[in-house]
Write a protein that holds these residues in place. Structure first.
Motif, PDB file in Angstrom:
ATOM      1  N   TYR A  49      52.817  82.044  88.312  1.00 26.27           N
ATOM      2  CA  TYR A  49      51.950  83.109  88.841  1.00 26.27           C
ATOM      3  C   TYR A  49      50.711  82.474  89.434  1.00 26.27           C
ATOM      4  CZ  TYR A  49      49.709  87.758  88.655  1.00 26.27           C
ATOM      5  OH  TYR A  49      49.134  88.966  88.957  1.00 26.27           O
ATOM      6  N   TYR A 145      49.779  72.592  74.501  1.00 26.93           N
ATOM      7  CA  TYR A 145      49.393  71.319  75.119  1.00 26.93           C
ATOM      8  C   TYR A 145      49.515  70.164  74.120  1.00 26.93           C
ATOM      9  CZ  TYR A 145      47.711  74.804  78.328  1.00 26.93           C
ATOM     10  OH  TYR A 145      47.672  75.880  79.179  1.00 26.93           O
ATOM     11  N   ASN A 152      39.080  71.341  75.465  1.00 27.18           N
ATOM     12  CA  ASN A 152      38.720  71.124  74.058  1.00 27.18           C
ATOM     13  C   ASN A 152      38.505  69.665  73.753  1.00 27.18           C
ATOM     14  OD1 ASN A 152      38.564  73.606  72.782  1.00 27.18           O
ATOM     15  ND2 ASN A 152      40.781  73.811  72.812  1.00 27.18           N
ATOM     16  N   LYS A 165      46.596  82.536  68.922  1.00 25.20           N
ATOM     17  CA  LYS A 165      47.380  83.106  70.029  1.00 25.20           C
ATOM     18  C   LYS A 165      48.769  83.513  69.538  1.00 25.20           C
ATOM     19  CE  LYS A 165      48.423  80.372  73.666  1.00 25.20           C
ATOM     20  NZ  LYS A 165      48.151  79.702  74.953  1.00 25.20           N
TER      21      LYS A 165
HETATM   22  P1  FAD Z   1      44.292  79.864  76.364  1.00 25.87           P
HETATM   23  O1  FAD Z   1      45.429  79.889  75.384  1.00 25.87           O
HETATM   24  O2  FAD Z   1      43.472  81.056  76.495  1.00 25.87           O
HETATM   25  O3  FAD Z   1      43.466  78.570  76.160  1.00 25.87           O
HETATM   26  C1  FAD Z   1      42.481  78.162  77.117  1.00 25.87           C
HETATM   27  C2  FAD Z   1      41.413  77.325  76.420  1.00 25.87           C
HETATM   28  O4  FAD Z   1      40.622  78.172  75.582  1.00 25.87           O
HETATM   29  C3  FAD Z   1      41.993  76.254  75.497  1.00 25.87           C
HETATM   30  O5  FAD Z   1      41.137  75.159  75.543  1.00 25.87           O
HETATM   31  C4  FAD Z   1      41.961  76.924  74.134  1.00 25.87           C
HETATM   32  O6  FAD Z   1      41.949  75.994  73.072  1.00 25.87           O
HETATM   33  C5  FAD Z   1      40.669  77.713  74.243  1.00 25.87           C
HETATM   34  N1  FAD Z   1      40.650  78.909  73.396  1.00 25.87           N
HETATM   35  C6  FAD Z   1      41.662  79.769  73.174  1.00 25.87           C
HETATM   36  N2  FAD Z   1      41.271  80.758  72.364  1.00 25.87           N
HETATM   37  C7  FAD Z   1      39.985  80.529  72.054  1.00 25.87           C
HETATM   38  C8  FAD Z   1      39.006  81.206  71.255  1.00 25.87           C
HETATM   39  N3  FAD Z   1      39.298  82.313  70.584  1.00 25.87           N
HETATM   40  N4  FAD Z   1      37.731  80.688  71.195  1.00 25.87           N
HETATM   41  C9  FAD Z   1      37.420  79.546  71.870  1.00 25.87           C
HETATM   42  N5  FAD Z   1      38.312  78.859  72.627  1.00 25.87           N
HETATM   43  C10 FAD Z   1      39.575  79.347  72.725  1.00 25.87           C
HETATM   44  N6  FAD Z   1      48.562  78.496  85.408  1.00 25.87           N
HETATM   45  C11 FAD Z   1      48.689  79.414  86.418  1.00 25.87           C
HETATM   46  O7  FAD Z   1      47.706  79.710  87.101  1.00 25.87           O
HETATM   47  N7  FAD Z   1      49.901  80.006  86.659  1.00 25.87           N
HETATM   48  C12 FAD Z   1      51.008  79.742  85.928  1.00 25.87           C
HETATM   49  O8  FAD Z   1      52.069  80.303  86.160  1.00 25.87           O
HETATM   50  C13 FAD Z   1      50.906  78.781  84.877  1.00 25.87           C
HETATM   51  N8  FAD Z   1      51.984  78.466  84.103  1.00 25.87           N
HETATM   52  C14 FAD Z   1      51.838  77.587  83.057  1.00 25.87           C
HETATM   53  C15 FAD Z   1      52.946  77.315  82.243  1.00 25.87           C
HETATM   54  C16 FAD Z   1      52.847  76.411  81.184  1.00 25.87           C
HETATM   55  C17 FAD Z   1      54.029  76.147  80.316  1.00 25.87           C
HETATM   56  C18 FAD Z   1      51.606  75.754  80.944  1.00 25.87           C
HETATM   57  C19 FAD Z   1      51.484  74.767  79.822  1.00 25.87           C
HETATM   58  C20 FAD Z   1      50.495  76.013  81.743  1.00 25.87           C
HETATM   59  C21 FAD Z   1      50.594  76.946  82.794  1.00 25.87           C
HETATM   60  N9  FAD Z   1      49.503  77.260  83.614  1.00 25.87           N
HETATM   61  C22 FAD Z   1      49.637  78.176  84.642  1.00 25.87           C
HETATM   62  C23 FAD Z   1      48.199  76.607  83.409  1.00 25.87           C
HETATM   63  C24 FAD Z   1      47.276  77.413  82.450  1.00 25.87           C
HETATM   64  O9  FAD Z   1      46.964  78.657  83.021  1.00 25.87           O
HETATM   65  C25 FAD Z   1      45.992  76.589  82.223  1.00 25.87           C
HETATM   66  O10 FAD Z   1      46.289  75.426  81.505  1.00 25.87           O
HETATM   67  C26 FAD Z   1      44.823  77.344  81.604  1.00 25.87           C
HETATM   68  O11 FAD Z   1      43.673  76.498  81.699  1.00 25.87           O
HETATM   69  C27 FAD Z   1      44.983  77.682  80.134  1.00 25.87           C
HETATM   70  O12 FAD Z   1      45.853  78.720  79.952  1.00 25.87           O
HETATM   71  P2  FAD Z   1      46.323  79.171  78.459  1.00 25.87           P
HETATM   72  O13 FAD Z   1      47.167  80.353  78.621  1.00 25.87           O
HETATM   73  O14 FAD Z   1      46.849  78.011  77.722  1.00 25.87           O
HETATM   74  O15 FAD Z   1      44.892  79.616  77.866  1.00 25.87           O
END
Ligand code: FAD
Length: 289
Positions: A49, A145, A152, A165
């Motif tokens: 996406y 990751y 982080n 999560k």
């Molecule tokens: P989160 O799980 O929200 O984490 C983001 C950061 O916030 C992390 O450092 C986490 O430790 C921290 N965090 C989480 N919760 C909290 C909290 N309560 N308090 C403080 N810190 C917190 N990107 C796109 O744009 N499109 C895609 O289709 C896409 N597909 C992906 C598919 C996979 C398998 C992977 C591994 C990554 C993908 N990405 C994609 C990249 C992703 O969007 C980025 O890596 C983004 O920076 C983090 O997304 P997340 O959903 O892991 O975020």
């Protein structure tokens, strides 16, 4: 069918990731690559996406095509950082109407200049997971990751937030790419110790050119082991040799994972059906065992 039910089957599952076209002009080209990949009978195909506009619309279109026309399970990625809560809700409802049951819930990268918190947007992926749960009976995946998320400083924080999560309703996880399987095994040990028990699909990226390696490193910050760097050094300037070596490296990673009891593997195909086919051919007898 939900992906989590497929993953419960006691057999090896290989799935693919594709990305949608950025413009409508290249839509047909992407669809024909997806069609070729579906012939390899993956366990499911995920569609990434992008931030807003045509890319996000095309994610839903392609995920729908995979499910309805190719009869392969599809997983639609959905990010929340670059959209308002209302926009995100519209996409979820659209997916529901189209009968797409599987969503990979992601925060996405934070658009430049944006400051969080913003009352109009979900801040973290776990909030998006909660929102999707409110909309219906979806199977929800999340990202993880093995080398830690770039934002982080400490891996322990990363795993703590990952647990939050998963507890908010994630059915399975897919990992960021990695090139040293020991990093994955160490990560699995740590998350299991932290009480995260959902299936984890290692994400394998076949690196078939020197430029792709550079981009992957910029995007994910992943570490390339010496063994890989030697391949790049020796074959990086010869496109055909590098492609063959990259496919062999990814195959080798997959075989090692399977030999160590991993049953579900996700391949970042980069929309290259020939690469996906070559890996599947290399595994043809192995995945029958
Ligand atoms: P989160 O799980 O929200 O984490 C983001 C950061 O916030 C992390 O450092 C986490 O430790 C921290 N965090 C989480 N919760 C909290 C909290 N309560 N308090 C403080 N810190 C917190 N990107 C796109 O744009 N499109 C895609 O289709 C896409 N597909 C992906 C598919 C996979 C398998 C992977 C591994 C990554 C993908 N990405 C994609 C990249 C992703 O969007 C980025 O890596 C983004 O920076 C983090 O997304 P997340 O959903 O892991 O975020």
């Amino acid at each position: 069918m939900k992906i989590i039910d497929r993953l419960k089957e006691d057999r090896i599952h290989i799935s693919f990731e594709v990305f949608p076209p950025k413009t409508d002009e290249t839509y047909d080209k992407v669809v024909s690559a997806v069609d070729e990949m579906a012939e390899l009978r993956p366990a499911f195909i995920s569609v990434t996406y992008g931030a807003g506009g045509g890319t996000s619309r095309n994610t839903v279109r392609i995920a729908s095509h995979i499910k309805d026309d190719l009869h392969v399970l599809s997983l639609a990625h959905l990010t929340c950082a670059s959209s308002t809560k209302a926009e995100v809700r519209t996409v979820i409802e659209n997916l529901k109407e189209l009968g797409i049951e599987n969503i990979l819930a992601l925060r996405g990268d934070i658009p430049e200049g944006m400051t969080f918190p913003d009352a109009d947007r979900f801040r973290y992926a776990f909030e998006l997971v909660e929102e999707i749960r409110r909309h219906g009976d979806f199977c929800i995946g999340g990202a993880c990751y093995p080398e830690g998320h770039v934002e982080n400083e400490h891996k322990a924080d990363d795993i703590r937030y990952l647990k939050q999560k998963v507890d908010s309703g994630v059915d399975f996880l897919t990992t960021q790419m990695f090139f040293d399987n020991d990093i994955h095994y160490n990560f699995l040990y740590r998350i299991r110790e932290a009480g995260i028990t959902v299936p984890v699909l290692p994400g394998i990226m076949p690196i078939t050119s020197a430029s792709q390696m550079k981009k992957s490193q910029e995007l994910s910050g992943t570490m390339f082991p010496r063994r890989f760097l030697a391949i790049l050094d020796r074959f990086g300037s010869s496109p055909k040799a590098m492609k063959q070596a990259g496919i062999a490296y990814a195959t080798d990673q997959i075989i090692d994972l399977l030999a160590n009891g991993v049953k579900n593997i996700h391949i970042y195909t980069m929309n290259k059906p020939d690469v996906a086919a070559a890996i599947m051919s290399n595994l043809s007898e192995i995945i029958k065992v």
